[in-house]
Design a protein around this motif. Sequence first.
Motif, PDB file in Angstrom:
ATOM      1  N   SER A  31      -5.731   0.112  -9.090  1.00  0.00           N
ATOM      2  CA  SER A  31      -4.444  -0.564  -8.921  1.00  0.00           C
ATOM      3  C   SER A  31      -3.305   0.397  -8.599  1.00  0.00           C
ATOM      4  O   SER A  31      -2.217  -0.051  -8.216  1.00  0.00           O
ATOM      5  N   ILE A  32      -3.528   1.706  -8.756  1.00  0.00           N
ATOM      6  CA  ILE A  32      -2.428   2.653  -8.519  1.00  0.00           C
ATOM      7  C   ILE A  32      -2.819   3.799  -7.598  1.00  0.00           C
ATOM      8  O   ILE A  32      -1.988   4.642  -7.272  1.00  0.00           O
ATOM      9  N   ASN A  33      -4.076   3.873  -7.159  1.00  0.00           N
ATOM     10  CA  ASN A  33      -4.515   5.041  -6.397  1.00  0.00           C
ATOM     11  C   ASN A  33      -4.037   4.996  -4.946  1.00  0.00           C
ATOM     12  O   ASN A  33      -3.345   4.065  -4.523  1.00  0.00           O
ATOM     13  N   GLY A  34      -4.440   6.011  -4.162  1.00  0.00           N
ATOM     14  CA  GLY A  34      -4.051   6.096  -2.765  1.00  0.00           C
ATOM     15  C   GLY A  34      -4.913   5.277  -1.836  1.00  0.00           C
ATOM     16  O   GLY A  34      -4.711   5.306  -0.621  1.00  0.00           O
ATOM     17  N   MET A  35      -5.907   4.570  -2.385  1.00  0.00           N
ATOM     18  CA  MET A  35      -6.727   3.606  -1.656  1.00  0.00           C
ATOM     19  C   MET A  35      -7.691   4.230  -0.653  1.00  0.00           C
ATOM     20  O   MET A  35      -8.253   3.532   0.191  1.00  0.00           O
ATOM     21  N   PHE A  36      -7.922   5.542  -0.707  1.00  0.00           N
ATOM     22  CA  PHE A  36      -8.861   6.162   0.223  1.00  0.00           C
ATOM     23  C   PHE A  36     -10.267   5.608  -0.013  1.00  0.00           C
ATOM     24  O   PHE A  36     -10.752   5.580  -1.140  1.00  0.00           O
ATOM     25  N   TYR A  37     -10.915   5.194   1.065  1.00  0.00           N
ATOM     26  CA  TYR A  37     -12.299   4.728   0.977  1.00  0.00           C
ATOM     27  C   TYR A  37     -13.205   5.826   1.530  1.00  0.00           C
ATOM     28  O   TYR A  37     -13.462   5.912   2.727  1.00  0.00           O
ATOM     29  N   THR A  38     -13.664   6.698   0.647  1.00  0.00           N
ATOM     30  CA  THR A  38     -14.566   7.780   1.038  1.00  0.00           C
ATOM     31  C   THR A  38     -15.754   7.788   0.085  1.00  0.00           C
ATOM     32  O   THR A  38     -15.584   7.796  -1.128  1.00  0.00           O
ATOM     33  N   GLY A  67       1.624  -7.784   7.074  1.00  0.00           N
ATOM     34  CA  GLY A  67       1.447  -6.381   6.711  1.00  0.00           C
ATOM     35  C   GLY A  67       1.807  -5.416   7.814  1.00  0.00           C
ATOM     36  O   GLY A  67       1.227  -4.325   7.903  1.00  0.00           O
ATOM     37  N   ALA A  68       2.741  -5.779   8.668  1.00  0.00           N
ATOM     38  CA  ALA A  68       3.103  -4.921   9.794  1.00  0.00           C
ATOM     39  C   ALA A  68       3.880  -3.699   9.325  1.00  0.00           C
ATOM     40  O   ALA A  68       4.474  -3.677   8.250  1.00  0.00           O
ATOM     41  N   GLY A  69       3.865  -2.671  10.164  1.00  0.00           N
ATOM     42  CA  GLY A  69       4.662  -1.483   9.905  1.00  0.00           C
ATOM     43  C   GLY A  69       3.984  -0.501   8.973  1.00  0.00           C
ATOM     44  O   GLY A  69       2.834  -0.696   8.552  1.00  0.00           O
ATOM     45  N   PRO A  70       4.695   0.567   8.603  1.00  0.00           N
ATOM     46  CA  PRO A  70       4.094   1.642   7.817  1.00  0.00           C
ATOM     47  C   PRO A  70       3.719   1.271   6.393  1.00  0.00           C
ATOM     48  O   PRO A  70       2.841   1.898   5.809  1.00  0.00           O
ATOM     49  N   LEU A  71       4.342   0.233   5.820  1.00  0.00           N
ATOM     50  CA  LEU A  71       4.049  -0.092   4.427  1.00  0.00           C
ATOM     51  C   LEU A  71       2.665  -0.703   4.237  1.00  0.00           C
ATOM     52  O   LEU A  71       2.142  -0.722   3.129  1.00  0.00           O
ATOM     53  N   GLY A  72       2.051  -1.179   5.317  1.00  0.00           N
ATOM     54  CA  GLY A  72       0.718  -1.754   5.221  1.00  0.00           C
ATOM     55  C   GLY A  72      -0.386  -0.720   5.237  1.00  0.00           C
ATOM     56  O   GLY A  72      -1.572  -1.070   5.236  1.00  0.00           O
ATOM     57  N   ASP A  73      -0.027   0.552   5.247  1.00  0.00           N
ATOM     58  CA  ASP A  73      -0.989   1.649   5.255  1.00  0.00           C
ATOM     59  C   ASP A  73      -0.735   2.573   4.080  1.00  0.00           C
ATOM     60  O   ASP A  73       0.308   2.511   3.430  1.00  0.00           O
ATOM     61  N   THR A  74      -1.683   3.459   3.851  1.00  0.00           N
ATOM     62  CA  THR A  74      -1.470   4.523   2.885  1.00  0.00           C
ATOM     63  C   THR A  74      -0.861   5.723   3.621  1.00  0.00           C
ATOM     64  O   THR A  74      -0.406   5.589   4.756  1.00  0.00           O
ATOM     65  N   LEU A 113     -18.689  16.150   7.305  1.00  0.00           N
ATOM     66  CA  LEU A 113     -18.043  17.334   7.869  1.00  0.00           C
ATOM     67  C   LEU A 113     -17.340  17.025   9.187  1.00  0.00           C
ATOM     68  O   LEU A 113     -17.855  16.284  10.029  1.00  0.00           O
ATOM     69  N   GLY A 114     -16.147  17.626   9.361  1.00  0.00           N
ATOM     70  CA  GLY A 114     -15.335  17.397  10.544  1.00  0.00           C
ATOM     71  C   GLY A 114     -14.150  16.507  10.218  1.00  0.00           C
ATOM     72  O   GLY A 114     -13.861  16.214   9.052  1.00  0.00           O
ATOM     73  N   LEU A 115     -13.442  16.078  11.266  1.00  0.00           N
ATOM     74  CA  LEU A 115     -12.248  15.248  11.085  1.00  0.00           C
ATOM     75  C   LEU A 115     -12.495  13.864  11.661  1.00  0.00           C
ATOM     76  O   LEU A 115     -13.006  13.713  12.774  1.00  0.00           O
ATOM     77  N   GLY A 116     -12.126  12.853  10.891  1.00  0.00           N
ATOM     78  CA  GLY A 116     -12.288  11.476  11.344  1.00  0.00           C
ATOM     79  C   GLY A 116     -11.181  10.588  10.823  1.00  0.00           C
ATOM     80  O   GLY A 116     -10.314  11.014  10.053  1.00  0.00           O
ATOM     81  N   TRP A 117     -11.215   9.336  11.247  1.00  0.00           N
ATOM     82  CA  TRP A 117     -10.233   8.356  10.779  1.00  0.00           C
ATOM     83  C   TRP A 117     -10.568   7.937   9.346  1.00  0.00           C
ATOM     84  O   TRP A 117     -11.726   7.913   8.944  1.00  0.00           O
ATOM     85  N   LEU A 118      -9.525   7.598   8.607  1.00  0.00           N
ATOM     86  CA  LEU A 118      -9.656   7.358   7.169  1.00  0.00           C
ATOM     87  C   LEU A 118      -9.612   5.866   6.842  1.00  0.00           C
ATOM     88  O   LEU A 118      -8.556   5.234   6.926  1.00  0.00           O
ATOM     89  N   PRO A 119     -10.743   5.266   6.454  1.00  0.00           N
ATOM     90  CA  PRO A 119     -10.689   3.893   5.938  1.00  0.00           C
ATOM     91  C   PRO A 119     -10.001   3.855   4.575  1.00  0.00           C
ATOM     92  O   PRO A 119      -9.995   4.846   3.843  1.00  0.00           O
ATOM     93  N   ARG A 120      -9.460   2.697   4.257  1.00  0.00           N
ATOM     94  CA  ARG A 120      -8.770   2.536   2.974  1.00  0.00           C
ATOM     95  C   ARG A 120      -8.992   1.128   2.440  1.00  0.00           C
ATOM     96  O   ARG A 120      -9.333   0.214   3.207  1.00  0.00           O
ATOM     97  N   THR A 121      -8.808   0.960   1.149  1.00  0.00           N
ATOM     98  CA  THR A 121      -9.035  -0.344   0.522  1.00  0.00           C
ATOM     99  C   THR A 121      -7.762  -1.194   0.660  1.00  0.00           C
ATOM    100  O   THR A 121      -7.011  -1.396  -0.289  1.00  0.00           O
ATOM    101  N   PRO A 135       0.787  -1.233   0.000  1.00  0.00           N
ATOM    102  CA  PRO A 135       0.000   0.000   0.000  1.00  0.00           C
ATOM    103  C   PRO A 135       0.818   1.282   0.000  1.00  0.00           C
ATOM    104  O   PRO A 135       0.565   2.188  -0.798  1.00  0.00           O
ATOM    105  N   TYR A 136       1.808   1.402   0.875  1.00  0.00           N
ATOM    106  CA  TYR A 136       2.517   2.674   0.973  1.00  0.00           C
ATOM    107  C   TYR A 136       3.294   2.999  -0.297  1.00  0.00           C
ATOM    108  O   TYR A 136       3.587   4.160  -0.570  1.00  0.00           O
ATOM    109  N   PHE A 137       3.590   1.993  -1.090  1.00  0.00           N
ATOM    110  CA  PHE A 137       4.335   2.251  -2.323  1.00  0.00           C
ATOM    111  C   PHE A 137       3.481   2.945  -3.381  1.00  0.00           C
ATOM    112  O   PHE A 137       3.953   3.229  -4.483  1.00  0.00           O
ATOM    113  N   ALA A 138       2.228   3.240  -3.048  1.00  0.00           N
ATOM    114  CA  ALA A 138       1.427   4.122  -3.910  1.00  0.00           C
ATOM    115  C   ALA A 138       2.066   5.497  -4.010  1.00  0.00           C
ATOM    116  O   ALA A 138       1.760   6.260  -4.932  1.00  0.00           O
ATOM    117  N   THR A 139       2.949   5.833  -3.078  1.00  0.00           N
ATOM    118  CA  THR A 139       3.651   7.120  -3.127  1.00  0.00           C
ATOM    119  C   THR A 139       4.795   7.108  -4.131  1.00  0.00           C
ATOM    120  O   THR A 139       5.475   8.124  -4.289  1.00  0.00           O
TER     121      THR A 139
END
Length: 619
Positions: free
Chosen positions: A125-132, A397-404, A228-236, A85-89
């Motif tokens: 297959s290449i996006n930032g995986m945001f689930y909004t 999937g441990a560590g920062p690479l398992g996230d966006t 509206l407001g700030l919340g936690w971000l789900p991702r695919t 996931p993090y390699f989307a960057t």
Amino acid sequence: MIFQCTQSLYATVSLYLSTLVALSSAAIYDQYSDIPLGKEYDFIIAGGGTAGIALASRLSENSAFNVLVLEAGTSSVGVFNITVPYFATRTVLQYDWNLTTTVQPGLGDRWLFFPRGFILGGSSSINGMFYTRGSSDDFNRFADTTGDDGWSWDSIQQYLALNEKLVPPAGYPNTTGEYNPNVHYYHGAVDVSLPSFSQSIDSKVLDAVDELGGIYSYNEDVNSGSPLGLGWLPRTIDSEGRRSSSVTAYLSDESNDKLDVLVNARVARVVPTSNTTLNSTARYSFRTVEFTQDITNVTLTQITASKEVIICGGVVGSPQILLNSGIGNSTTLLAAGITALVDLPSVGQNLSDQAFIANAFLASTTNTYDDINRNDTVSNEVLAEWMGGDGQGDFQGAGPLGDTFANQISYYRISEELTDEYGDFAAGATSPHLEIYPGNGYFIAPPTTGYYMTMTTVVVSPVSRGSITINGSNPFTPPIIDPGYLTAKFDIVAMKEAFKIVYTFLNASVWDGYILEPPTGLPSIPDFFTMNATELDVQLESYIRNSTGSSAHPVGTVAMSAKDASYGALDPDLKVKGVDGLRVVDASAFPFVTCSHTQVPVYVFAERAAVLIKTSWQQ
């Protein structure tokens, strides 16, 4: 930067990825000649992206239907950089169409890179995986615009349920209070999870929300329809810290012999198979697709669907295919050397994208993600952690690479004073104009030194419109892409308001001493609040026009409208107006961009289209 890993680590990764190939390779063909001889198809889908794969999979659930997908890019199965996931960057140009816009007057006469996935699964297959999902108002506006209540927020819940499978994050951290379980679904196709790895700024972000309140208030779930407001971000992302795309989600049934996927297949146009007369009006039926697997030495192949052709080429590809087929504005088609068959002026118009700026503030810390994308030693260490730490292939999937790249996301409206002056172009009174999210590092490729906090600002309800037009009669010539960024006054005003929100957020006491320098071209935090208002306005406008890029959320170029409307390109059932046998299913069908990332709404359109199509052919 493209990741480099040690030979032993690469071998382990390759072994792991080879296990994924078996999941979906049974129906994927590299050459048309490899498809069983004489096989006939009920549906041909032009484009194997986010929508195309989901739609194809759902149609093939009917044992009476044979489905063929033609995808221009290569297979995504087992591709390393898109699985982590993090390699989307890390931009990998071989998986992108590498398109650019025209020079944009609203951006200081700059042209922009215009991202678009050139790989099976498309942008999923290449996006930032945001689930909004966007707001309830977004879908209710779709329903009002088209006169079809099937697009309303309440009606699309069944399609969200088909698409979403909420799963625990990798490592199973406690996510209590980070989402509302009652607004999610647990048995759909695409894995969705909350952040698995805590960023060093998480506690500061939440403390700032508690301190400031008001528009910064905590939102338990931004996907409830009221973002509206700030919340936690789900991702695919799945429970083992891997990207969940349309391919991994919808092509996992080896035994499905009703669905074939042909990669490296570039669709040129659709061709009329008949010309009927209804009420003294000529009406073409488009059920034949023309494509090639070699654009250097082009040999076109034709294949005909017995029921429908469905174009899923995305906001660029879908209008391009239609225009090359003679479906569009007759005058401009003739000028381009195309025989005009169907006069449909809305094709290629109404292009809308969300203006985007990643604002990197220099921070007084070394605990950011910056070294992951600029230091191979650090990158190898976190990759080994992602693979299970012991290098034996546990793949947890441990560590920062398992996230966006962001753990929280926030949405805001501009002030009533500004909407009174410039108008309100959000979908409704509780829908946002702006999206802002904090990131623990420099977005994409960081400089060689320094550690950063990025506050990304996005105008999610833009007014500016542009177009996609073909550039001559060669169907494989890249089209002319003019998004018209910041040509509407509202959009520049809204982005300025985003900076007032960002600076007020970073002025909370929890950030004292954390921010060292602003991005080049912006004032320091203290100066922002003491500058002359006119000088600040001039500085912000200059920075915005010179820094804005694409959010990669373009929509609207083959927009649906009411069945009897004189504008628009599609009826509410996604059929191309005035012809038979032809639909378009992707983000180009949106009449307006949702106040979200577009991945989830595209899946919704695919899921509903599958139901509409199945129903129409079962009657």
